[in-house]
Scaffold this motif. Structure first.
Motif, PDB file in Angstrom:
ATOM      1  N   PHE A  26       0.882  -1.301   0.107  1.00 40.57           N
ATOM      2  CA  PHE A  26      -0.071  -0.075   0.126  1.00 40.57           C
ATOM      3  C   PHE A  26       0.683   1.358   0.006  1.00 40.57           C
ATOM      4  O   PHE A  26       1.953   1.267   0.959  1.00 40.57           O
ATOM      5  CB  PHE A  26      -0.978   0.049   1.174  1.00 40.57           C
ATOM      6  N   ILE A  27       0.500   2.293  -0.953  1.00 41.48           N
ATOM      7  CA  ILE A  27       1.419   3.441  -0.792  1.00 41.48           C
ATOM      8  C   ILE A  27       0.345   4.663  -0.565  1.00 41.48           C
ATOM      9  O   ILE A  27      -0.732   4.857  -1.247  1.00 41.48           O
ATOM     10  CB  ILE A  27       1.951   3.742  -2.312  1.00 41.48           C
ATOM     11  N   PHE A  28       0.564   5.404   0.587  1.00 40.85           N
ATOM     12  CA  PHE A  28      -0.295   6.591   1.014  1.00 40.85           C
ATOM     13  C   PHE A  28       0.548   7.856   0.555  1.00 40.85           C
ATOM     14  O   PHE A  28       1.514   7.934   0.922  1.00 40.85           O
ATOM     15  CB  PHE A  28      -0.634   6.463   2.435  1.00 40.85           C
ATOM     16  N   LEU A  29      -0.545   8.720  -0.136  1.00 44.23           N
ATOM     17  CA  LEU A  29      -0.132  10.024  -0.137  1.00 44.23           C
ATOM     18  C   LEU A  29       1.239  10.196  -1.331  1.00 44.23           C
ATOM     19  O   LEU A  29       1.973  11.199  -0.884  1.00 44.23           O
ATOM     20  CB  LEU A  29      -0.037  10.755   0.946  1.00 44.23           C
ATOM     21  N   SER A  30       1.526   8.975  -1.809  1.00 42.22           N
ATOM     22  CA  SER A  30       2.590   9.175  -2.766  1.00 42.22           C
ATOM     23  C   SER A  30       4.070   9.238  -1.788  1.00 42.22           C
ATOM     24  O   SER A  30       5.227   9.277  -2.402  1.00 42.22           O
ATOM     25  CB  SER A  30       2.935  10.198  -3.700  1.00 42.22           C
ATOM     26  N   LYS A  31       4.064   8.874  -0.432  1.00 42.17           N
ATOM     27  CA  LYS A  31       5.293   9.107   0.357  1.00 42.17           C
ATOM     28  C   LYS A  31       5.426   7.931   1.548  1.00 42.17           C
ATOM     29  O   LYS A  31       6.326   7.794   2.010  1.00 42.17           O
ATOM     30  CB  LYS A  31       5.366  10.515   1.009  1.00 42.17           C
ATOM     31  N   MET A  32       4.325   7.369   1.761  1.00 45.64           N
ATOM     32  CA  MET A  32       4.259   6.312   2.914  1.00 45.64           C
ATOM     33  C   MET A  32       4.064   4.959   2.096  1.00 45.64           C
ATOM     34  O   MET A  32       3.312   4.810   1.406  1.00 45.64           O
ATOM     35  CB  MET A  32       3.118   6.876   3.955  1.00 45.64           C
ATOM     36  N   ARG A  33       4.484   3.882   2.652  1.00 43.73           N
ATOM     37  CA  ARG A  33       4.559   2.936   2.155  1.00 43.73           C
ATOM     38  C   ARG A  33       4.160   1.747   3.321  1.00 43.73           C
ATOM     39  O   ARG A  33       4.876   1.651   4.243  1.00 43.73           O
ATOM     40  CB  ARG A  33       5.770   2.242   1.255  1.00 43.73           C
ATOM     41  N   LEU A  34       3.339   0.695   3.105  1.00 47.17           N
ATOM     42  CA  LEU A  34       3.349  -0.642   3.801  1.00 47.17           C
ATOM     43  C   LEU A  34       3.460  -1.684   3.080  1.00 47.17           C
ATOM     44  O   LEU A  34       2.506  -1.897   2.094  1.00 47.17           O
ATOM     45  CB  LEU A  34       1.830  -0.251   4.485  1.00 47.17           C
ATOM     46  N   ASP A  35       4.360  -2.684   3.436  1.00 43.72           N
ATOM     47  CA  ASP A  35       4.677  -3.833   2.545  1.00 43.72           C
ATOM     48  C   ASP A  35       4.043  -4.998   3.576  1.00 43.72           C
ATOM     49  O   ASP A  35       4.692  -5.113   4.764  1.00 43.72           O
ATOM     50  CB  ASP A  35       6.049  -3.848   2.212  1.00 43.72           C
ATOM     51  N   MET A  36       3.530  -6.030   2.879  1.00 43.31           N
ATOM     52  CA  MET A  36       3.266  -7.490   3.712  1.00 43.31           C
ATOM     53  C   MET A  36       3.611  -8.393   2.891  1.00 43.31           C
ATOM     54  O   MET A  36       3.061  -8.559   1.734  1.00 43.31           O
ATOM     55  CB  MET A  36       1.845  -7.306   4.011  1.00 43.31           C
ATOM     56  N   GLY A  37       4.356  -9.338   3.289  1.00 42.81           N
ATOM     57  CA  GLY A  37       4.801 -10.364   2.475  1.00 42.81           C
ATOM     58  C   GLY A  37       4.834 -11.553   3.317  1.00 42.81           C
ATOM     59  O   GLY A  37       5.284 -11.828   4.620  1.00 42.81           O
ATOM     60  N   TYR A  38       5.035 -12.901   2.356  1.00 51.16           N
ATOM     61  CA  TYR A  38       5.092 -14.167   2.874  1.00 51.16           C
ATOM     62  C   TYR A  38       6.114 -14.913   2.298  1.00 51.16           C
ATOM     63  O   TYR A  38       6.031 -15.007   0.919  1.00 51.16           O
ATOM     64  CB  TYR A  38       3.920 -14.916   3.183  1.00 51.16           C
ATOM     65  N   ARG A  39       7.114 -15.413   2.704  1.00 52.11           N
ATOM     66  CA  ARG A  39       8.298 -16.149   1.864  1.00 52.11           C
ATOM     67  C   ARG A  39       8.462 -17.484   2.178  1.00 52.11           C
ATOM     68  O   ARG A  39       8.661 -17.541   3.552  1.00 52.11           O
ATOM     69  CB  ARG A  39       9.543 -15.128   2.278  1.00 52.11           C
ATOM     70  N   PHE A  40       8.490 -18.380   1.276  1.00 55.25           N
ATOM     71  CA  PHE A  40       8.553 -19.902   1.728  1.00 55.25           C
ATOM     72  C   PHE A  40       9.324 -20.387   0.641  1.00 55.25           C
ATOM     73  O   PHE A  40       9.233 -20.097  -0.598  1.00 55.25           O
ATOM     74  CB  PHE A  40       7.349 -20.330   1.858  1.00 55.25           C
ATOM     75  N   ALA A  41      10.032 -21.687   0.876  1.00 55.90           N
ATOM     76  CA  ALA A  41      11.132 -22.425   0.159  1.00 55.90           C
ATOM     77  C   ALA A  41      10.083 -23.307  -1.023  1.00 55.90           C
ATOM     78  O   ALA A  41       9.377 -23.930  -0.604  1.00 55.90           O
ATOM     79  CB  ALA A  41      11.836 -23.137   0.945  1.00 55.90           C
ATOM     80  N   LEU A  42      10.586 -23.498  -2.189  1.00 61.39           N
ATOM     81  CA  LEU A  42      10.382 -24.305  -3.206  1.00 61.39           C
ATOM     82  C   LEU A  42      11.474 -25.224  -3.312  1.00 61.39           C
ATOM     83  O   LEU A  42      11.046 -26.770  -3.456  1.00 61.39           O
ATOM     84  CB  LEU A  42      10.125 -23.519  -4.645  1.00 61.39           C
ATOM     85  N   VAL A  43      12.621 -24.952  -3.157  1.00 61.05           N
ATOM     86  CA  VAL A  43      13.964 -25.802  -3.101  1.00 61.05           C
ATOM     87  C   VAL A  43      14.709 -25.378  -1.739  1.00 61.05           C
ATOM     88  O   VAL A  43      14.840 -24.265  -1.745  1.00 61.05           O
ATOM     89  CB  VAL A  43      14.705 -25.515  -4.461  1.00 61.05           C
ATOM     90  N   LYS A  44      15.012 -26.310  -1.383  1.00 58.61           N
ATOM     91  CA  LYS A  44      15.861 -25.947   0.107  1.00 58.61           C
ATOM     92  C   LYS A  44      17.073 -27.038   0.433  1.00 58.61           C
ATOM     93  O   LYS A  44      17.140 -27.507   1.358  1.00 58.61           O
ATOM     94  CB  LYS A  44      14.720 -25.992   1.243  1.00 58.61           C
ATOM     95  N   ASP A  45      17.569 -27.462  -0.683  1.00 62.15           N
ATOM     96  CA  ASP A  45      19.007 -28.151  -0.629  1.00 62.15           C
ATOM     97  C   ASP A  45      20.043 -27.520   0.214  1.00 62.15           C
ATOM     98  O   ASP A  45      20.731 -28.229   1.069  1.00 62.15           O
ATOM     99  CB  ASP A  45      19.653 -28.502  -1.733  1.00 62.15           C
ATOM    100  N   LEU A  46      20.030 -26.156   0.146  1.00 60.45           N
ATOM    101  CA  LEU A  46      21.049 -25.458   0.920  1.00 60.45           C
ATOM    102  C   LEU A  46      20.619 -25.229   2.448  1.00 60.45           C
ATOM    103  O   LEU A  46      19.538 -24.250   2.476  1.00 60.45           O
ATOM    104  CB  LEU A  46      21.639 -24.248   0.396  1.00 60.45           C
ATOM    105  N   SER A  47      21.062 -25.504   3.431  1.00 55.85           N
ATOM    106  CA  SER A  47      20.819 -25.532   4.700  1.00 55.85           C
ATOM    107  C   SER A  47      20.495 -24.039   5.423  1.00 55.85           C
ATOM    108  O   SER A  47      21.189 -23.150   5.112  1.00 55.85           O
ATOM    109  CB  SER A  47      21.554 -26.286   5.792  1.00 55.85           C
ATOM    110  N   ARG A  48      19.391 -23.612   5.858  1.00 57.35           N
ATOM    111  CA  ARG A  48      18.979 -22.464   6.273  1.00 57.35           C
ATOM    112  C   ARG A  48      18.295 -22.517   8.015  1.00 57.35           C
ATOM    113  O   ARG A  48      17.623 -23.413   7.966  1.00 57.35           O
ATOM    114  CB  ARG A  48      18.175 -21.431   5.552  1.00 57.35           C
TER     115      ARG A  48
END
Length: 269
Positions: free
Chosen positions: A228-250
């Motif tokens: 969401f971008i408000f008044l062209s200067k404020m920003r709100l980000d919401m995300g969800y990140r998940f693995a499709l490939v996970k051979d490299l340990s984290r």
């Protein structure tokens, strides 16, 4: 099959309207010259131990010119059972190519990042956003056509030992990696622009991957998000990140992101 589905989902955005603002990656374009931006990112990651860890990443951004911008970011988390200050990073981006038209542009930028971290190292994957000390250099290309934005990036990363005697325990040969990203988005609202005070709602999806140059092991994440971008200067980000490939340990294969941003324009001469 999961990788094929992710790629199909990502590139199916090519007929949709978008803005050149991404949640998990930087575009080739810079913030406005003579501006200052402030970000506060909150990340809740599901660790391999079964617990969630909270990460706080405050950030300040400077638009030095239309071609150069700098980010300074701090790292705080409760991964070690208490809330600790873990380090900081400095990011520099230089946009060296731009081809602009009436309803489109193509831009290419180079970037470099250096990070210091004093936390314990518990993963073979290299992450300069709160896990590892080290440096990174890469290139970003972004194409905008009729508000459709697609962006690609690739970078080389090198991890060093973390501070306070926290060694990179996976061997010196495993300290190098290549990361890559692919991003696309869609502008949902407004349907028609009437003024700069209208709230913008953007949806996007990004692929984020890394390959360790010694072991050949890799991970690939997909990250859908809402912005969401408000008044062209404020920003709100919401995300969800998940693995499709996970051979490299984290330590964490998936988690949530909530970030707030505010920009001050024409701050200095």
């Amino acid at each position: 099959m999961r990788i094929f589905f992710a790629l199909f989902f990502l590139f199916s955005f090519q007929q949709l309207k978008a803005q050149e603002l991404f949640v998990y990656t930087e575009p080739a374009s810079n913030m406005a010259a003579k501006s200052i931006g402030v970000r506060i990112a909150n990340s809740l990651m599901h660790e391999s131990t079964g617990k969630y860890s909270y990460h706080l990443l405050p950030e300040i951004m400077l638009g030095l010119s239309k071609k150069i911008m700098i980010h300074a970011e701090g790292f705080f988390s409760n991964r070690d059972q208490k809330f600790n200050t873990e380090g900081a990073s400095l990011y520099l981006k230089y946009r060296f190519y731009s081809m602009d038209a009436v309803h489109s542009h193509f831009r290419v930028a180079a970037f470099a990042k250096a990070a210091y971290n004093n936390s314990h190292i518990h993963q073979a994957a290299i992450d300069l956003a709160g896990y590892n000390s080290g440096y990174e250099g890469g290139i970003i290309a972004t194409k905008l056509i009729n508000k459709l934005a697609l962006s690609l990036s690739s970078s080389f990363l090198h991890a060093t030992n973390n501070g306070d005697g926290n060694k990179f325990q996976y061997g010196n040969k495993s300290k190098d990696a290549v990361s890559y990203t692919v991003s696309a988005g869609k502008l949902l609202l407004p349907k028609t622009y009437t003024d700069y005070d209208q709230t913008n709602v953007n949806v996007m999806v990004e692929l984020l991957g890394q390959v360790n140059l010694n072991s050949g092991k890799s991970y690939l994440d997909i990250a859908p998000s809402l912005q969401f971008i408000f008044l062209s200067k404020m920003r709100l980000d919401m995300g969800y990140r998940f693995a499709l490939v996970k051979d490299l340990s984290r330590m964490a294969d998936y988690g949530f992101l909530l970030r707030l941003e505010y920009n001050f324009f024409n701050v200095y001469k």
